[in-house]
Design a protein around this motif. Structure first.
Motif, PDB file in Angstrom:
ATOM      1  N   THR A 161      11.438  -5.427  -0.105  1.00 19.83           N
ATOM      2  CA  THR A 161      10.548  -6.544   0.196  1.00 19.83           C
ATOM      3  C   THR A 161       9.768  -6.971  -1.032  1.00 19.83           C
ATOM      4  OG1 THR A 161      10.272  -5.700   2.434  1.00 19.83           O
ATOM      5  CG2 THR A 161       8.609  -7.259   1.663  1.00 19.83           C
ATOM      6  N   TYR A 162       9.338  -6.006  -1.828  1.00 26.11           N
ATOM      7  CA  TYR A 162       8.463  -6.289  -2.961  1.00 26.11           C
ATOM      8  C   TYR A 162       9.222  -6.507  -4.265  1.00 26.11           C
ATOM      9  CZ  TYR A 162       5.349  -4.610   0.601  1.00 26.11           C
ATOM     10  OH  TYR A 162       4.693  -4.449   1.786  1.00 26.11           O
ATOM     11  N   SER A 169      -0.428 -10.674  -0.149  1.00 21.84           N
ATOM     12  CA  SER A 169       0.920 -10.211  -0.510  1.00 21.84           C
ATOM     13  C   SER A 169       0.959  -9.645  -1.929  1.00 21.84           C
ATOM     14  CB  SER A 169       1.939 -11.338  -0.366  1.00 21.84           C
ATOM     15  OG  SER A 169       1.672 -12.382  -1.274  1.00 21.84           O
ATOM     16  N   ALA A 190       2.166  -5.837  -2.691  1.00 20.63           N
ATOM     17  CA  ALA A 190       3.292  -5.631  -3.612  1.00 20.63           C
ATOM     18  C   ALA A 190       2.884  -4.745  -4.776  1.00 20.63           C
ATOM     19  CB  ALA A 190       3.805  -6.975  -4.127  1.00 20.63           C
ATOM     20  N   ASN A 234      10.170 -10.256  -4.442  1.00 21.94           N
ATOM     21  CA  ASN A 234       9.098 -11.240  -4.323  1.00 21.94           C
ATOM     22  C   ASN A 234       8.557 -11.570  -5.712  1.00 21.94           C
ATOM     23  OD1 ASN A 234       7.056 -12.889  -3.484  1.00 21.94           O
ATOM     24  ND2 ASN A 234       5.959 -11.338  -2.330  1.00 21.94           N
TER      25      ASN A 234
END
Length: 134
Positions: free
Chosen positions: A77-78, A47, A51, A81
């Motif tokens: 999404t990134y 991940s 990212a 995070n």
């Protein structure tokens, strides 16, 4: 240098943009797709690497006031995070978190155009992102 280190990945994206956009005349969508396709093993490592590639592609694109739709629409999404448990190097994570903040600032300026790509390009990127690294 670790093949999934912050510096290795950032250099790959920056040099990719220099080569594909500045030298070869590709637009940011074409350059982003080409980088993801060429670097798919590294992109799909975990991940953190995914990212970092997307945030780096976004930053380089936004510097040129354009961004590919397949990068832009996956950014949420990134951007949210902040936990990357699989990465031991906290300095690399801290650098990514700083890039996430920079990316948010560049997006907030709202000086960019979202380049629409065709369905086959989006499908190809989705396929690349689903590939498993052995």
């Amino acid at each position: 240098m670790d093949m999934v280190s912050y510096e290795r990945i950032k250099d790959s994206v920056v040099f990719g943009f220099e080569e594909y956009v500045e030298e070869d005349g590709l637009n940011v969508a074409q350059a982003s797709a080409k980088i993801l396709e060429e670097e798919w093993r590294r992109v799909n490592t975990n991940s953190y690497t995914k990212a970092l590639y997307f945030i780096s592609l976004a930053i380089e694109s936004l510097k040129l006031n354009e961004i590919a739709d397949f990068v832009y629409f996956k950014l949420a999404t990134y951007l949210d995070n902040t936990e990357f448990k699989e990465i031991a190097d906290r300095d690399d994570v801290e650098q990514l978190l700083q890039d996430i903040e920079l990316c948010k600032k560049l997006i907030a300026k709202n000086q960019h155009t979202i380049l629409e790509t065709n369905h086959s390009t989006k499908a190809r990127i989705d396929y690349i992102l689903e590939l498993k690294v052995n």
